[in-house]
Design an enzyme around this catalytic site. Sequence first.
Site, PDB file in Angstrom:
ATOM      1  N   LYS A 122       0.844  -1.210   0.000  1.00  0.00           N
ATOM      2  CA  LYS A 122       0.000   0.000   0.000  1.00  0.00           C
ATOM      3  C   LYS A 122       0.876   1.256   0.000  1.00  0.00           C
ATOM      4  CE  LYS A 122      -3.932  -0.247   2.476  1.00  0.00           C
ATOM      5  NZ  LYS A 122      -4.732  -0.246   3.717  1.00  0.00           N
ATOM      6  N   LEU A 141     -17.403  10.249   8.064  1.00  0.00           N
ATOM      7  CA  LEU A 141     -17.152  10.349   6.619  1.00  0.00           C
ATOM      8  C   LEU A 141     -17.966   9.313   5.872  1.00  0.00           C
ATOM      9  CD1 LEU A 141     -13.255  10.410   6.887  1.00  0.00           C
ATOM     10  CD2 LEU A 141     -14.808  12.381   6.855  1.00  0.00           C
ATOM     11  N   ARG A 142     -18.575   9.743   4.780  1.00  0.00           N
ATOM     12  CA  ARG A 142     -19.245   8.779   3.900  1.00  0.00           C
ATOM     13  C   ARG A 142     -18.332   8.512   2.724  1.00  0.00           C
ATOM     14  NH1 ARG A 142     -23.974  12.687   2.715  1.00  0.00           N
ATOM     15  NH2 ARG A 142     -22.128  14.003   2.889  1.00  0.00           N
ATOM     16  N   LYS A 163     -20.697   7.925  17.870  1.00  0.00           N
ATOM     17  CA  LYS A 163     -20.443   7.330  16.555  1.00  0.00           C
ATOM     18  C   LYS A 163     -21.291   6.080  16.332  1.00  0.00           C
ATOM     19  CE  LYS A 163     -18.936   6.127  12.736  1.00  0.00           C
ATOM     20  NZ  LYS A 163     -17.806   6.188  11.882  1.00  0.00           N
ATOM     21  N   PHE A 222     -31.720   9.018   3.957  1.00  0.00           N
ATOM     22  CA  PHE A 222     -31.661   7.627   4.425  1.00  0.00           C
ATOM     23  C   PHE A 222     -33.019   6.964   4.539  1.00  0.00           C
ATOM     24  CE2 PHE A 222     -27.368   6.163   5.332  1.00  0.00           C
ATOM     25  CZ  PHE A 222     -26.700   7.263   4.820  1.00  0.00           C
ATOM     26  N   LEU A 223     -33.914   7.331   3.622  1.00  0.00           N
ATOM     27  CA  LEU A 223     -35.210   6.651   3.557  1.00  0.00           C
ATOM     28  C   LEU A 223     -35.377   5.973   2.200  1.00  0.00           C
ATOM     29  CD1 LEU A 223     -37.725   9.094   5.330  1.00  0.00           C
ATOM     30  CD2 LEU A 223     -36.984   6.844   6.115  1.00  0.00           C
ATOM     31  N   CYS A 239     -19.150  -0.159   7.220  1.00  0.00           N
ATOM     32  CA  CYS A 239     -19.455   0.554   8.466  1.00  0.00           C
ATOM     33  C   CYS A 239     -20.783   0.152   9.082  1.00  0.00           C
ATOM     34  CB  CYS A 239     -19.407   2.047   8.199  1.00  0.00           C
ATOM     35  SG  CYS A 239     -17.797   2.537   7.579  1.00  0.00           S
ATOM     36  N   ARG A 297     -16.899  -4.193   0.116  1.00  0.00           N
ATOM     37  CA  ARG A 297     -17.022  -4.918   1.381  1.00  0.00           C
ATOM     38  C   ARG A 297     -18.479  -4.912   1.848  1.00  0.00           C
ATOM     39  NH1 ARG A 297     -12.517  -1.856   4.734  1.00  0.00           N
ATOM     40  NH2 ARG A 297     -13.505  -0.144   3.625  1.00  0.00           N
TER      41      ARG A 297
HETATM   42  C1  UGA Z   1     -21.576   5.443   6.866  1.00  0.00           C
HETATM   43  C2  UGA Z   1     -22.181   6.693   7.514  1.00  0.00           C
HETATM   44  O1  UGA Z   1     -23.159   7.279   6.646  1.00  0.00           O
HETATM   45  C3  UGA Z   1     -21.081   7.728   7.807  1.00  0.00           C
HETATM   46  O2  UGA Z   1     -21.638   8.843   8.492  1.00  0.00           O
HETATM   47  C4  UGA Z   1     -20.014   7.068   8.692  1.00  0.00           C
HETATM   48  O3  UGA Z   1     -18.949   7.944   8.970  1.00  0.00           O
HETATM   49  C5  UGA Z   1     -19.458   5.857   7.970  1.00  0.00           C
HETATM   50  O4  UGA Z   1     -20.538   4.927   7.704  1.00  0.00           O
HETATM   51  C6  UGA Z   1     -18.423   5.219   8.867  1.00  0.00           C
HETATM   52  O5  UGA Z   1     -18.787   4.699   9.910  1.00  0.00           O
HETATM   53  O6  UGA Z   1     -17.234   5.352   8.592  1.00  0.00           O
HETATM   54  P1  UGA Z   1     -20.817   4.802   4.372  1.00  0.00           P
HETATM   55  O7  UGA Z   1     -20.545   3.429   4.899  1.00  0.00           O
HETATM   56  O8  UGA Z   1     -19.820   5.442   3.471  1.00  0.00           O
HETATM   57  O9  UGA Z   1     -21.056   5.828   5.592  1.00  0.00           O
HETATM   58  O10 UGA Z   1     -22.149   4.672   3.549  1.00  0.00           O
HETATM   59  P2  UGA Z   1     -23.622   5.276   3.620  1.00  0.00           P
HETATM   60  O11 UGA Z   1     -23.738   6.398   2.699  1.00  0.00           O
HETATM   61  O12 UGA Z   1     -24.028   5.470   5.033  1.00  0.00           O
HETATM   62  O13 UGA Z   1     -24.437   4.036   3.011  1.00  0.00           O
HETATM   63  C7  UGA Z   1     -24.458   2.784   3.709  1.00  0.00           C
HETATM   64  C8  UGA Z   1     -25.342   1.805   3.006  1.00  0.00           C
HETATM   65  O14 UGA Z   1     -26.713   2.173   3.147  1.00  0.00           O
HETATM   66  C9  UGA Z   1     -25.110   1.687   1.491  1.00  0.00           C
HETATM   67  O15 UGA Z   1     -25.141   0.322   1.133  1.00  0.00           O
HETATM   68  C10 UGA Z   1     -26.261   2.445   0.877  1.00  0.00           C
HETATM   69  O16 UGA Z   1     -26.606   1.992  -0.396  1.00  0.00           O
HETATM   70  C11 UGA Z   1     -27.355   2.143   1.896  1.00  0.00           C
HETATM   71  N1  UGA Z   1     -28.451   3.140   1.909  1.00  0.00           N
HETATM   72  C12 UGA Z   1     -28.195   4.429   2.240  1.00  0.00           C
HETATM   73  C13 UGA Z   1     -29.737   2.737   1.619  1.00  0.00           C
HETATM   74  O17 UGA Z   1     -29.999   1.551   1.329  1.00  0.00           O
HETATM   75  N2  UGA Z   1     -30.745   3.676   1.658  1.00  0.00           N
HETATM   76  C14 UGA Z   1     -30.519   4.956   1.991  1.00  0.00           C
HETATM   77  O18 UGA Z   1     -31.478   5.747   2.005  1.00  0.00           O
HETATM   78  C15 UGA Z   1     -29.210   5.360   2.269  1.00  0.00           C
END
Ligand code: UGA
Length: 450
Positions: free
Chosen positions: A35, A154-155, A223, A268-269, A279, A346
């Site tokens: 890496k 972070l997303r 968190k 997130f709906l 995560c 993942r």
């Molecule tokens: C998530 C959190 O949103 C971040 O705030 C957090 O910092 C991060 O985990 C972490 O712990 O590091 P992330 O894993 O990048 O971020 O992804 P999300 O955008 O939260 O999406 C997670 C999953 O939910 C995805 O598979 C997405 O497709 C799904 N999702 C999201 C839905 O099925 N419906 C929604 O309305 C939103």
Amino acid sequence: MRISVIGSGYVGLVTGGCLAAIGHQVVCTDSDESKIRTLNEGKLPIYELHLDAIIEKARRDGRIVFSSEVARAAHDGDAIFICVGTPPLETGDADLSAIDRCARLIASEAKSSKLVIEKSTVPVQTGQQLKRQLEVYGRTPGVKFTVASNPEFLREGTAVGDFLHPDRIVVGVDDAGAEKQLREIYAPILDQQFTCPVHDGKCPPAPKPPFVVTTINSAELIKHASNSFLAVKISYANAIAELCERIGANVQEVTRAMGMDPRIGSAFLNAGLGFGGFCLPKDIQAFIRLAEKAGVDFSMLKEAERLNKSRIDNFVEKMRRSLWVLKGKRIGALGLAFKAHTDDVRFSPAIDVVKRLLAEGAHVCAYDPEAMDRARFDGIAIEYAKEPAAVAKGADAVVILTEWPQFKQLDWKAMHDAMARPLLLDGRNLLDPAAMKAIGFEYHSIGRPD
Ligand code: UGA
């Protein structure tokens, strides 16, 4: 300030890159030599929007270096961010062995006092353990360790923007000096005084982010509680979608109007294949274990997790209803990443669906703009298309598994004409049912009338 980062994965690279971009002197370390070699060759081991540009600039400005000598983190930095992985164990508990290794290394290698900051997502009370390890393994007289928790929110896909324009910066401290040092580290972000690489220096007006100071235990809990809440919200929307399918309503109409209530909010709906990624699934599991150990009945979380797992079964069942037998069918799969704008696979629901199709003897031809190199299917090889439209050729069905916006722009008439049978299953509610029907597709999505 001189800052070290241990762990150069998603969180570590975004943290290191952004801290260098706002003016700090950063060393990013990782025990994975390949890496670090990749980073030192000027490439990134991950795909994350804007990250390549900020790291390249920081490198040119002499503000960031990468090293596989992890002990350097303990030598170089005044503040050390721990950004190592905390993957799930079989039990659902978080594996904290990498955090433990960091603590022992910092304690034995540091020659001056350090602020040690947990950024990795960890169960509550990890900070207390970290403090203890630093104390008992510390060998240099006069060297003092202060521990702080500074969870990341972070997303993936928008991580650089999230870091530089956060909703809030949470710091868990039990020492005024640590709070002061963290304020100093984040000062350019708190004052929004930096040249923003995301908006080319012209950021839209926004309030300055709040700096939330709590105890270390509370910060850790914030968190896990936030991620678990998001997971529950998604499962709630998916349960509504199932209800809509049974009784004939449209989940998008329902959640849209629900979200207009500011107490609920529209984010997130989105109903679909459920939440994945590294995560939400692991954090909800770890939070369930934490609650169990603390003797708290948080079975609501178990239900959210169960509902999430059932999303894949429901989707495959939907395919079976249309295709009858899956064995021997040619399926075009659009998307492998766990969500759009990332190459991360993942715990990806898309990968789970493809694995199920392969297990049933279907032939899968897949396309993903970023994730094809990372996707693995229990050792089974699949066909990859060079461009998205190619998955349709001779297919008995096309499935949409990740909501990449470019899939919306495909020439769906041409896709229709290339297929053996025009069956389209949209696991992300990406397309407009009426438009797809007008083209001639048999179109099924999630929680919307067929
Ligand atoms: C998530 C959190 O949103 C971040 O705030 C957090 O910092 C991060 O985990 C972490 O712990 O590091 P992330 O894993 O990048 O971020 O992804 P999300 O955008 O939260 O999406 C997670 C999953 O939910 C995805 O598979 C997405 O497709 C799904 N999702 C999201 C839905 O099925 N419906 C929604 O309305 C939103």
